[in-house]
Structure formats: C-alpha cells, structure tokens
Design a protein around this motif. Structure first.
Motif: not given
Length: 194
Positions: A154-156, A164-171, A180-183
């Motif tokens: 699963h992408e999230y 504002t979206t932010r990827p999970d820093p602990e993933a 141009g962003q990260r999932n």
C-alpha cells in the motif's frame, strides 16, 4: 480563283496574309497586362450542394508528427490514470473489515507546531481522508491511527490540515509518486498485527 466561304478571301489573298503575319515581330505585353486581365475575371463559385459533395467525396490527408501527437497522448494517458478502476487492494474497507485484513498502526511524531489535523490517505482508501483521520496523543506527542488493511503493498502519505502531504519519515520503503513527491510504502502480510 477560289474564294473561301468562311473568310471571303481568295487563295492568293490568304497566302499573302499568311506571309505578312509570319513576318510580324513578336511583341511582349506590358507588365500590367496580366493584372488588368485577371482583375476582370470573377472566381467561379460552386453551389452549396457541389461544395458539400466535393467535401464528402474528397479524401482527407492526415499528417502526424510527434509534436502534434505528444499533447494528445499525454492527455489520453492522464485520463486513463485518472479514471482507471483500482485493483482490489486499493478499494476502501467497509466498516466491518473482513477477517483477512490486518490491523495497522500509523504514527506521525510531532509534525511541527500549528498542525490542527492529520489524516492518512493512500491506495487503500482511494486517497480520501474520510474515516482515516488521526487523533493526537499528548503523552506520545504523536498523531496516531489504527486501521485494518488487506494484505498487500500500500502506498500512503500523511495529509496535514487537509492540504499538505508528507511521506512517513519512519517508513522503510518509499517511491516517487510521479508528481515530484514521495509516497511511503507499507507491506501488510496476512498475519501482521499492530
């Protein structure tokens, strides 16, 4: 003496006239002669029915170049990606999740001051925040959500204040989202637990 019935000339007169004409010098017309003649001509206007018949029976020529195809191809691909139905693992889970799904805990430690709400959006909920809002835990100083997810990849991302979206820093895993962003990527097995 023979007289030509069409010109009323005798044979001798006709021959003499032919000699005189043959010996005349060639004279070029002046520069404005062609313009004067063509301005007096009116273009032939075919009738409406003739134009329709010609339009319907003439073959069309279509020239394709990469520069002309690229925008249409990009639009076509964008439409496919936008309206393509999701795979079974990207459909939202019902309120009473099936027994195959595994409970998962999402945690976002203090994303910064001023954040009033956080939600998890991803492939498992069609990138919609409804029903996936996180609660803030004062003791842990983190936003937390526990949700059942079906097995699979699963992408999230976290959605801060609805904009504002932010990827999970602990993933452990992430991938480019194509914009141009990260999932972040979460792998859920059949027997995973929180």
């Amino acid at each position: 003496m023979t007289i030509d019935s069409k010109t009323n000339l005798t044979r001798e007169q006709a021959e003499r006239l032919a000699l005189l004409l043959r010996d005349l010098p060639e004279i070029e017309p002046d520069a404005g002669f062609t313009a004067r003649v063509t301005t007096g001509l009116k273009p032939l206007q075919p009738s409406l029915w003739t134009r329709l018949r010609l339009w319907a029976t003439q073959p069309l020529r279509l020239t394709l170049t990469p520069a002309r195809i690229a925008p249409a191809a990009a639009l076509f691909l964008a439409a496919i990606l936008l309206f393509w139905p999701g795979s079974p693992e990207t459909t939202p889970l019902p309120e009473n999740a099936d027994p195959i799904s595994a409970p998962v805990r999402f945690v976002l430690h203090d994303p910064g001051s001023g954040v009033a709400s956080v939600a998890v959006i991803g492939s498992f909920n069609n990138w919609k925040s409804e029903g996936y809002e996180m609660r803030y835990d004062e003791q842990a100083k983190a936003w937390i959500l526990e949700a059942p997810l079906p097995p699979g990849s699963h992408e999230y991302v976290f959605l801060l204040d609805g904009r504002t979206t932010r990827p999970d820093p602990e993933a452990a895993f992430s991938k480019d989202d194509g914009f141009g962003q990260r999932n972040s990527i979460l792998m859920v097995g059949r027997n995973d637990a929180i």
